[in-house]
Design an enzyme around this catalytic site. Structure first.
Site, PDB file in Angstrom:
ATOM      1  N   ASN A 195       0.829  -1.213   0.000  1.00 26.64           N
ATOM      2  CA  ASN A 195       0.000   0.000   0.000  1.00 26.64           C
ATOM      3  C   ASN A 195       0.860   1.259   0.000  1.00 26.64           C
ATOM      4  O   ASN A 195       0.382   2.337   0.355  1.00 26.64           O
ATOM      5  CB  ASN A 195      -0.899   0.013   1.234  1.00 26.64           C
ATOM      6  N   HIS A 216     -13.766  -1.899   6.541  1.00 22.70           N
ATOM      7  CA  HIS A 216     -12.578  -2.585   7.062  1.00 22.70           C
ATOM      8  C   HIS A 216     -12.807  -3.143   8.480  1.00 22.70           C
ATOM      9  O   HIS A 216     -13.569  -2.588   9.266  1.00 22.70           O
ATOM     10  CB  HIS A 216     -11.417  -1.588   7.094  1.00 22.70           C
ATOM     11  N   GLU A 245     -16.013   3.751   3.715  1.00 22.99           N
ATOM     12  CA  GLU A 245     -14.629   4.030   3.296  1.00 22.99           C
ATOM     13  C   GLU A 245     -14.650   4.976   2.096  1.00 22.99           C
ATOM     14  O   GLU A 245     -15.602   4.979   1.327  1.00 22.99           O
ATOM     15  CB  GLU A 245     -13.915   2.727   2.909  1.00 22.99           C
ATOM     16  N   SER A 275     -10.873  -0.978   0.529  1.00 23.83           N
ATOM     17  CA  SER A 275      -9.528  -1.562   0.526  1.00 23.83           C
ATOM     18  C   SER A 275      -9.410  -2.806  -0.342  1.00 23.83           C
ATOM     19  O   SER A 275      -8.364  -3.043  -0.939  1.00 23.83           O
ATOM     20  CB  SER A 275      -9.096  -1.893   1.949  1.00 23.83           C
ATOM     21  N   ASP A 298     -13.535   6.557   6.274  1.00 18.51           N
ATOM     22  CA  ASP A 298     -12.159   6.077   6.437  1.00 18.51           C
ATOM     23  C   ASP A 298     -11.527   6.053   5.046  1.00 18.51           C
ATOM     24  O   ASP A 298     -11.906   5.254   4.193  1.00 18.51           O
ATOM     25  CB  ASP A 298     -12.164   4.679   7.056  1.00 18.51           C
ATOM     26  N   HIS A 346      -7.135   4.376   1.934  1.00 17.23           N
ATOM     27  CA  HIS A 346      -6.574   4.109   0.605  1.00 17.23           C
ATOM     28  C   HIS A 346      -6.753   5.289  -0.349  1.00 17.23           C
ATOM     29  O   HIS A 346      -6.414   5.189  -1.530  1.00 17.23           O
ATOM     30  CB  HIS A 346      -7.192   2.831   0.020  1.00 17.23           C
ATOM     31  N   LYS A 405       0.154   4.142   4.601  1.00 18.08           N
ATOM     32  CA  LYS A 405      -0.010   3.618   3.238  1.00 18.08           C
ATOM     33  C   LYS A 405       0.545   4.667   2.268  1.00 18.08           C
ATOM     34  O   LYS A 405       1.760   4.719   2.056  1.00 18.08           O
ATOM     35  CB  LYS A 405      -1.469   3.250   2.999  1.00 18.08           C
TER      36      LYS A 405
END
Ligand SMILES: Cc1ncc(COP(=O)(O)O)c(C=O)c1O
Length: 383
Positions: free
Chosen positions: A47, A133, A177, A181, A206, A209, A240
């Site tokens: 990542n 996640h 998210e 992910s 969140d 990524h 990441k």
């Protein structure tokens, strides 16, 4: 103890039978290549989206802080571990996220584990995207709130859940998210933010990524041009795209104050080392000044997805679902044979029957790395 070891053996055997057992592999290397026992692979599993984890500027910043402040922070942030780097990093992160304040935690996982129970508890409702996640699920369960899963990215289902249940609870937290992910798709943030505003729910995005990758590096909420009112909680990770370690939330000043009073993973855990905080700061500065680096992982992921006929990715992640566990393991081994490291992602990380290969792209990949991967992928996945 015999019963303990029997328990462990039994659990492992169950996983082995289902082709779901995990094993650790040791790798050396940096940038986009890893090696082990004299073999070398192009790494399409990590990542490190911006290729920053071995950037000399991060290393120099970390070295200087290491010399000045030592290895460990020595105490939690509320005791004596709150070295000056935190103040600067939190200001930089708030500026990046477009929020009044930011709070840094020990990791992205610890952010959600501490933040969610600090905001919701018994008598509150948490609506969570089914594919969110593990750390959002852990935080939600730990909070003691009523937790309702919602089908992935289904705005109508979020709306129905709010319509049916919102009035029965004091507060409501909605969890999703920015870039998922394991699926690489984006959530419908604007629609979710409208719903949250209409029903007095607090939207937590969140963007582990998306940080450093989407929205010119400022993340998915900024890309969607949503205000702090619309998305008051913007979680990210320093580990990441930013190439360092730690997690954070962009939020209002008063929520940041509440966090240092109520978020147990911050209150009761040792602060991050000053070296890591300094490295993260250097990374944020790079994100703000190197747009071509920021755009490259998504451009490479898009090139790969187009060549393979996959849906266009929202950022740097392209999944290829092969359904069963053994097929995923076989495909990952075939890529490894050809010099490309790609992880087989299996349940419980993803739902049953959706085992997959997860390709992740980095600014550190060369064009040749990606062309080579496309060539091999076409042979392995579309023989
Ligand atoms: C969406 C999401 N949130 C949080 C985390 C955890 O972040 P960290 O690795 O910094 O603990 C991850 C890590 O995979 C993630 O995918």
């Amino acid at each position: 103890m015999r019963s303990l070891d029997e328990f462990a053996r039994d659990k492992l055997a169950t996983r082995e039978r289902a082709s779901r057992r995990r094993r650790l592999t040791h790798f050396a290397g940096h940038d986009a290549h890893i090696h082990r026992h004299g073999r070398r692979w192009a790494n399409f599993a990590a990542n490190d989206y911006l290729g920053l984890r071995s950037d000399p500027r991060l290393i120099r910043a970390a070295e200087a802080a290491l010399r000045d402040e030592g290895c460990g922070a020595g105490a939690s942030r509320l005791i004596t571990g709150n070295h000056p780097g935190y103040l600067e990093l939190e200001a930089d992160l708030a500026a990046l996220e477009g929020t009044d304040a930011a709070r840094v935690f020990g990791s992205g996982y610890l952010t959600n584990l501490g933040l969610i129970p600090a905001l919701a508890g018994d008598g509150d409702l948490i609506l969570i995207d089914r594919l969110a996640h593990a750390c959002m699920w852990s935080g939600a369960r730990l909070s003691g709130a009523t937790v309702r899963p919602v089908p992935h990215n289904d705005v109508d289902a979020f709306e129905a859940a709010l319509r049916e249940s919102r009035d029965q609870f004091r507060h409501c937290l909605m969890l999703t998210e920015g870039v998922f992910s394991m699926d690489g798709d984006a959530s419908p943030l604007a629609a979710l933010a409208d719903l949250a505003t209409a029903r007095d729910a607090w939207l937590l995005v969140d963007d582990a990524h998306g940080t450093g990758v989407t929205g010119d590096g400022a993340g998915s909420v900024q890309a969607a041009r949503l205000s702090s009112e619309a998305v008051p909680l913007r979680v990210g990770t320093l580990s990441k795209g930013l190439g360092a370690y730690g997690g954070f939330v962009g939020c209002s000043q008063v929520v940041a104050e509440l966090i240092i009073n109520r978020a147990r993973t911050l209150v009761y855990s040792t602060a991050l080392p000053a070296s890591i905080v300094a490295a993260a700061r250097a990374a944020v500065a790079i994100v703000r000044t190197e747009p071509s680096r920021v755009r490259r992982p998504t451009a490479l992921a898009t090139r790969f997805a187009n060549a393979l006929g996959c849906p266009p990715p929202a950022a740097a992640i392209v999944p290829v679902v092969v359904h069963d566990e053994q097929a995923a393991l076989r495909a990952a081994s075939a890529f490894a044979e050809h010099g490309f490291w790609v992880p087989a992602i299996r349940p419980p990380t993803v739902p049953d029957g959706t085992s997959r290969l997860r390709f992740s792209f980095s600014a550190a990949h060369t064009d040749d790395d990606v062309e080579g991967l496309i060539d091999v992928a076409q042979r392995i996945l579309h023989p």
